[in-house]
Design a protein around this motif. Sequence first.
Motif, PDB file in Angstrom:
ATOM      1  N   LYS A 102      50.346  52.362  30.511  1.00 12.74           N
ATOM      2  CA  LYS A 102      51.551  53.012  29.999  1.00 12.74           C
ATOM      3  C   LYS A 102      52.563  51.974  29.503  1.00 12.74           C
ATOM      4  CE  LYS A 102      51.050  57.578  31.087  1.00 12.74           C
ATOM      5  NZ  LYS A 102      49.740  57.663  31.684  1.00 12.74           N
ATOM      6  N   SER A 103      52.335  50.715  29.862  1.00 10.28           N
ATOM      7  CA  SER A 103      53.284  49.690  29.444  1.00 10.28           C
ATOM      8  C   SER A 103      52.827  48.958  28.182  1.00 10.28           C
ATOM      9  CB  SER A 103      53.496  48.699  30.591  1.00 10.28           C
ATOM     10  OG  SER A 103      54.328  47.654  30.182  1.00 10.28           O
ATOM     11  N   CYS A 149      51.170  54.595  39.920  1.00  7.20           N
ATOM     12  CA  CYS A 149      52.346  54.928  40.725  1.00  7.20           C
ATOM     13  C   CYS A 149      51.950  56.050  41.692  1.00  7.20           C
ATOM     14  CB  CYS A 149      53.492  55.376  39.820  1.00  7.20           C
ATOM     15  SG  CYS A 149      54.850  56.130  40.738  1.00  7.20           S
ATOM     16  N   CYS A 205      53.970  59.442  41.394  1.00  5.46           N
ATOM     17  CA  CYS A 205      53.576  60.250  40.225  1.00  5.46           C
ATOM     18  C   CYS A 205      52.166  60.800  40.413  1.00  5.46           C
ATOM     19  CB  CYS A 205      53.647  59.414  38.946  1.00  5.46           C
ATOM     20  SG  CYS A 205      55.333  59.042  38.457  1.00  5.46           S
ATOM     21  N   TYR A 223      51.025  57.818  36.190  1.00  6.55           N
ATOM     22  CA  TYR A 223      51.534  56.629  35.491  1.00  6.55           C
ATOM     23  C   TYR A 223      50.678  55.433  35.892  1.00  6.55           C
ATOM     24  CZ  TYR A 223      54.963  53.176  33.845  1.00  6.55           C
ATOM     25  OH  TYR A 223      55.582  52.138  33.197  1.00  6.55           O
ATOM     26  N   PHE A 238      57.039  46.982  33.922  1.00  5.50           N
ATOM     27  CA  PHE A 238      57.058  48.453  33.942  1.00  5.50           C
ATOM     28  C   PHE A 238      58.476  48.921  34.234  1.00  5.50           C
ATOM     29  CE2 PHE A 238      55.507  46.583  37.829  1.00  5.50           C
ATOM     30  CZ  PHE A 238      56.295  47.113  38.818  1.00  5.50           C
ATOM     31  N   ASP A 247      60.559  50.576  32.647  1.00  3.18           N
ATOM     32  CA  ASP A 247      61.001  51.913  32.255  1.00  3.18           C
ATOM     33  C   ASP A 247      60.644  52.974  33.301  1.00  3.18           C
ATOM     34  OD1 ASP A 247      58.310  51.516  31.757  1.00  3.18           O
ATOM     35  OD2 ASP A 247      58.241  53.031  30.168  1.00  3.18           O
ATOM     36  N   HIS A 248      59.890  52.573  34.356  1.00  5.94           N
ATOM     37  CA  HIS A 248      59.480  53.546  35.365  1.00  5.94           C
ATOM     38  C   HIS A 248      60.500  53.583  36.505  1.00  5.94           C
ATOM     39  CE1 HIS A 248      56.585  56.458  36.428  1.00  5.94           C
ATOM     40  NE2 HIS A 248      56.298  55.920  37.589  1.00  5.94           N
ATOM     41  N   HIS A 249      60.483  54.669  37.297  1.00  8.58           N
ATOM     42  CA  HIS A 249      61.500  54.787  38.355  1.00  8.58           C
ATOM     43  C   HIS A 249      61.405  53.610  39.337  1.00  8.58           C
ATOM     44  CE1 HIS A 249      58.417  56.674  41.049  1.00  8.58           C
ATOM     45  NE2 HIS A 249      57.975  57.143  39.899  1.00  8.58           N
ATOM     46  N   ALA A 260      59.173  53.157  42.615  1.00  2.53           N
ATOM     47  CA  ALA A 260      57.720  53.400  42.479  1.00  2.53           C
ATOM     48  C   ALA A 260      56.925  52.484  43.404  1.00  2.53           C
ATOM     49  CB  ALA A 260      57.292  53.178  41.035  1.00  2.53           C
TER      50      ALA A 260
END
Length: 200
Positions: A93-94, A106, A109, A118, A130, A132-134, A137
Amino acid sequence: MEEIHRTAEAYYENLSVEKKRKAKRFFDELDKDGDERINLDEYMEFLKNDKNTVLTDPRFFNNLDMNSDGSLDYNEAIVLFYIMQSGRALFCKSCDTFLAGAYFSCSQCFFKDSISSYEICCDCYAGKKFTDHHSDAIFFDNYTLLLQSRRMVQAVAPTKKREKVLQIIKQGLQLASFTGALGCIFNGGAGDDDANCSIM
Ligand SMILES: [Zn+2]
Ligand SMILES: [Zn+2]
């Protein structure tokens, strides 16, 4: 691609004679000019109705073309069939790299309902790419995640209900499979029952 290639090969070797014939017939359908290879044009034609746009990226075709001769022979096409039917068409995803081997996912997720998972490649996880991820995580590699899932099923589902868990897994695999022209080739074992279509 070595690991995924060997996985597909192992599944293939365990298919019944009829399933192998079916796979070859399917390969022959894709091979419009009958030269025993699937070139990029034939590949694109095959995937034109597929919603998974990443597969139609020529870079993915190049990944499948392990010997880099510009086309897919039968053994390379088997890997494509396996990836499509197993739902293993996962990309980082990155950085968007195809996740052909071990990867990180993750856990929040992964286990939550109605949210997409993710996954990221080992390089992006190691390099912490990464952002942009919460931020809370917690990542696990795919092998650890598998063990965690097993523990969770054992903890949550009483023994007699685990049969239902297996059914749910099978249904999930069916949904993930490419049910169009490809049908179900990788349903493993000796059975030829398409109603019981999964890679398990
Ligand atoms: Zn990556
Ligand atoms: Zn997450």
